[in-house]
Design a protein around this motif. Structure first.
Motif, PDB file in Angstrom:
ATOM      1  N   ASP A   1      -3.117   4.142  17.764  1.00 32.07           N
ATOM      2  CA  ASP A   1      -3.470   2.907  18.449  1.00 32.07           C
ATOM      3  C   ASP A   1      -4.922   2.940  18.915  1.00 32.07           C
ATOM      4  OD1 ASP A   1      -1.104   3.972  20.974  1.00 32.07           O
ATOM      5  OD2 ASP A   1      -3.069   4.773  20.448  1.00 32.07           O
TER       6      ASP A   1
ATOM      7  N   THR B   1      -4.470  -5.612  15.494  1.00 24.81           N
ATOM      8  CA  THR B   1      -3.396  -4.801  14.934  1.00 24.81           C
ATOM      9  C   THR B   1      -3.327  -5.049  13.429  1.00 24.81           C
ATOM     10  OG1 THR B   1      -2.158  -4.953  16.982  1.00 24.81           O
ATOM     11  CG2 THR B   1      -0.902  -4.378  15.024  1.00 24.81           C
TER      12      THR B   1
ATOM     13  N   THR C   1      -2.083  -0.001  15.944  1.00 22.11           N
ATOM     14  CA  THR C   1      -1.714  -1.016  16.924  1.00 22.11           C
ATOM     15  C   THR C   1      -2.830  -1.172  17.940  1.00 22.11           C
ATOM     16  OG1 THR C   1       0.492  -0.109  16.682  1.00 22.11           O
ATOM     17  CG2 THR C   1       0.200  -1.732  18.405  1.00 22.11           C
TER      18      THR C   1
ATOM     19  N   GLU D   1      -0.747   2.171   9.604  1.00 16.66           N
ATOM     20  CA  GLU D   1      -0.772   1.046  10.537  1.00 16.66           C
ATOM     21  C   GLU D   1      -1.417   1.478  11.842  1.00 16.66           C
ATOM     22  OE1 GLU D   1       3.119  -0.606  10.872  1.00 16.66           O
ATOM     23  OE2 GLU D   1       3.194  -1.035   8.722  1.00 16.66           O
TER      24      GLU D   1
END
Lengths: 138, 109
Positions: B14, B85, B107, B105
């Motif tokens: 993140d 994101t 965030t 991925e």
């Protein structure tokens, strides 16, 4: 094998060609640089090339290039059989125009990095790297 | 086709919006330069990854052209901006037409 006059001549020509090889390789670098810059004048401010002064193993030499604001950076190894090493093109989401990788060097030689700026100018940095064991499997 | 090609990518899980993050990528590949010879003196044909790209939600971060002078198991480290994101897509293009991909991925909290 009998050593005839023809053989001797051919050997002499062969060794002469071999002796000129490094010069030809150097000319190849100049040509490739010209192909990238289009013959434009190359400055020297605003680009950093980090490479070790001495690399024990020519198979993996860590290098780092950094040229704030550059569109693209091209890296050459002047003494390699094929001088070009890599071209980094930066997109909109690149936080800084820098990258690190590992390259092969055939022997002690200059590593050259050239950056193309958005205004069409070019800047260059180079550093000599001493290589203990060459990285071309020769 | 090169065997056992395995991409490895390190991206933080993140970030804050607009943060600059460092991405490290490594892919196992022999990067046969086309300069080496085998035991019988025959040249081993060139077989390398010739292009690597990284995109975030479709926008380019970096696009690298690789030449035979890139070491075995090509490694790249670079910085990217994370506006929102989304997903980082990594693509490697092999000389033999193979394409290796990986995605991570991230965030924005």
């Amino acid at each position: 094998m009998k050593l005839t006059r023809r053989h001797t001549l051919m050997m002499a020509v062969g060794s002469a060609v071999a002796a000129f090889m490094p010069v030809r390789a150097f000319a190849a670098v100049e040509e490739e640089i010209a192909a990238f810059t289009g013959g434009a004048e190359v400055g020297s401010d605003g680009i950093t090339l980090i490479a070790p002064e001495i690399a024990e193993n020519g198979n993996t030499v860590p290098i780092e290039v950094d040229a704030p604001g550059a569109e693209a950076i091209i890296v050459f190894a002047a003494g390699n059989p094929t001088p070009s090493v890599a071209t980094f093109t930066f997109g909109a989401l690149a936080a800084s125009q820098s990258a690190a990788t590992r390259i092969r060097l055939a022997g002690t030689q200059d590593v050259i990095a050239i950056a193309r700026m958005p205004d069409g100018s070019f800047v260059q940095a180079s550093q000599e790297v001493k290589v203990t064991i060459g990285g071309c499997g020769g | 086709m090169a065997e056992n090609v395995k991409p490895r990518v390190r991206v933080p899980r993140d970030a804050t919006a607009g943060e600059e993050i460092t991405i490290k990528t490594l892919i196992s590949h022999p990067m046969e330069s086309g300069q080496r010879k085998d035991g019988d003196g025959n040249v081993i044909p060139r077989s390398i990854i010739n292009r690597f790209t990284c995109t975030f939600n479709g926008e380019t971060v970096i696009d690298v052209t690789l030449e035979p002078a890139i070491s075995t198991n090509p490694y790249f480290e670079f910085q990217a901006i994370v506006p929102e994101t989304g997903t980082f897509e990594f693509t490697w293009y092999d000389d033999d037409g193979d394409v290796y991909t990986d995605s991570k991925e991230i965030t924005v909290g």
